[in-house]
Design an enzyme around this catalytic site. Structure first.
Site, PDB file in Angstrom:
ATOM      1  CG  ASP A 100      -1.942  -2.698   7.760  1.00  0.00           C
ATOM      2  OD1 ASP A 100      -3.002  -2.617   8.410  1.00  0.00           O
ATOM      3  OD2 ASP A 100      -1.689  -1.956   6.785  1.00  0.00           O
ATOM      4  CD1 TRP A 130      -2.671   1.595   0.517  1.00  0.00           C
ATOM      5  CD2 TRP A 130      -2.021   1.865   2.631  1.00  0.00           C
ATOM      6  NE1 TRP A 130      -3.404   2.627   1.053  1.00  0.00           N
ATOM      7  CE2 TRP A 130      -3.016   2.810   2.354  1.00  0.00           C
ATOM      8  CE3 TRP A 130      -1.450   1.841   3.904  1.00  0.00           C
ATOM      9  CZ2 TRP A 130      -3.471   3.733   3.306  1.00  0.00           C
ATOM     10  CZ3 TRP A 130      -1.896   2.749   4.847  1.00  0.00           C
ATOM     11  CH2 TRP A 130      -2.899   3.683   4.547  1.00  0.00           C
ATOM     12  CE  LYS A 140     -10.076  -0.381   3.433  1.00  0.00           C
ATOM     13  NZ  LYS A 140      -9.006   0.431   4.017  1.00  0.00           N
TER      14      LYS A 140
END
Ligand code: LMR
Length: 390
Positions: A207, A126, A242
């Site tokens: 993460d 990311w 999310k």
């Protein structure tokens, strides 16, 4: 002072949102930023979130500060979801953060305080990972993780790189649903990563931003559970953006995990002090919603049902894409077994820009596609446009 500043480039992912909005063409397709969309192209509020919000509206009797740690009941319930029985056997000091990004920043700040200077990051990752870690003052050491032409994880090179890390370094790992590749790691691979990090004295920072979008809530946390049990200390950054669809509510947490309770406690004290000099206290609403859902059996069941449905929709789209791309590039069959919202197509920047200008298909120039942005009805025509590039 201001006029002496230099202009900063737009954030490439977030700028795509604006470009897509401005495009007047009907039938445009947004495979950009990582948010879940349904068959109508809408990012829904989970039913359980709405129900929890109704309960909170009636029951909340104060807007006074939460405190530096945040909502401790949210933290306990979230940790149970993430750590499972393994997590319960370890000491985990949790601090609620503004989203997963806030958690990553606090993790980097804490690691620096603990003497870390470098963080190992498998590429591609990311894009904001490197940005957050460098802004905190860590040196980002990149290593090759994934080859998009063959759609394979470069696992030997990953282990070789991590084996060259020094004691006190940090290594970033994606808990599941790798962003941007979707490439899963097997349990044997997680075990070897754990052995390597433990041997080198490297602190893992995991993460976890898409729990439930890969194979299931427990399955998506299995690798990290193995890892946190195998090393003396670790950091787990969790996003509820999310998994609970709370994107704009900025809801996340950082957990400092240790075998020894005293070590976890010291980490908590430092995380709280770091939060105080950064944003002071986290926002309440998203964490209160998650706490309410996870504290109620019926709401939890409904939330999991809806999450399961989202995952099934993405898996169905993955099957259609893989079938359509079979004749184009055999390696792209892996799209079917990759996990979460993203896959990384082996497209050049010029090809990505052509898809945008000629067909109003939007994705970042890296070739990452947010599969959850597709509607089933348009999947085959999008595949045909990818295929036509070859
Ligand atoms: C993404 O990768 O698209 C998401 O994590 C959203 C973001 O903040 O970049």
């Amino acid at each position: 002072m201001f006029s002496a500043l230099s202009r900063q480039p737009d954030d490439a992912l977030l700028a795509l949102i604006g470009l897509y909005r401005q495009d007047p063409r009907p039938g445009k397709v947004d495979l950009g930023v990582g948010v879940y969309r349904d068959e109508e192209g809408h990012t829904p509020v989970f039913r359980a979130v709405k129900a929890a919000e109704r309960l909170l509206l009636d029951s909340q009797d104060s807007k006074s500060y939460l405190g530096l740690e945040g909502d401790t009941v949210y933290l306990d319930r979230l940790w149970r979801l993430v750590g499972g029985e393994t997590g319960a056997r370890l000491s985990a000091a949790g601090v609620q953060t503004p989203g997963g990004s806030g958690a990553l920043r606090l993790a980097a700040d804490l690691a620096l305080r603990g003497g870390a200077r470098r963080i190992w990051v498998g590429m591609p990752s990311w894009p904001n990972h490197a940005g957050i870690f460098s802004a905190a003052g860590l040196e980002v050491v990149p290593y090759p993780f994934f080859d998009s032409a063959s759609q394979t994880v470069l696992f030997d090179r990953m282990i070789e790189a991590l084996d060259g890390a020094g004691a006190g370094d940090v290594a970033l790992l994606h808990g599941s649903c790798h962003n941007p590749t979707g490439a899963p790691l097997s349990s044997e691979q997680w075990a070897l990563i754990a052995t390597t990090l433990e041997k080198r004295g490297v602190l893992p920072l995991i993460d976890l931003a898409y729990q439930g979008f890969g194979r299931g809530l427990d399955e998506d946390a299995a690798g990290l559970r193995h890892l946190i049990a195998a090393v003396p200390e670790s950091l787990v950054a969790v996003s509820s953006s999310k998994s609970f669809g709370l994107y704009r509510e900025r809801t996340g947490a950082i957990f400092a995990v240790a075998a020894a309770p005293a070590a976890a406690d010291l980490a908590r004290s430092n995380l709280m002090a770091l939060a105080r000099t950064s944003y002071s206290m986290p926002p309440d609403h998203g964490a209160a919603v998650v706490r309410t859902i996870l504290g109620d059996e019926a709401l939890t069941r409904d939330w999991i049902d809806e999450l399961d449905g989202m995952r099934a929709r993405i898996q169905g789209l993955r099957r259609i894409l893989a079938a359509g791309l079979r004749g184009v590039a055999p390696a792209l069959q892996s799209i079917e077994t990759q996990e979460g919202m993203f896959s990384l197509l082996p497209l050049s920047e010029a090809e990505v820009l052509r898809l945008r200008s000629e067909h109003a298909i939007y994705m970042p120039t890296s070739g990452r596609v947010n599969i959850a942005g597709l509607k089933t009805a348009e999947a085959e025509s999008v595949v045909a446009k990818f295929a036509a590039l070859r």
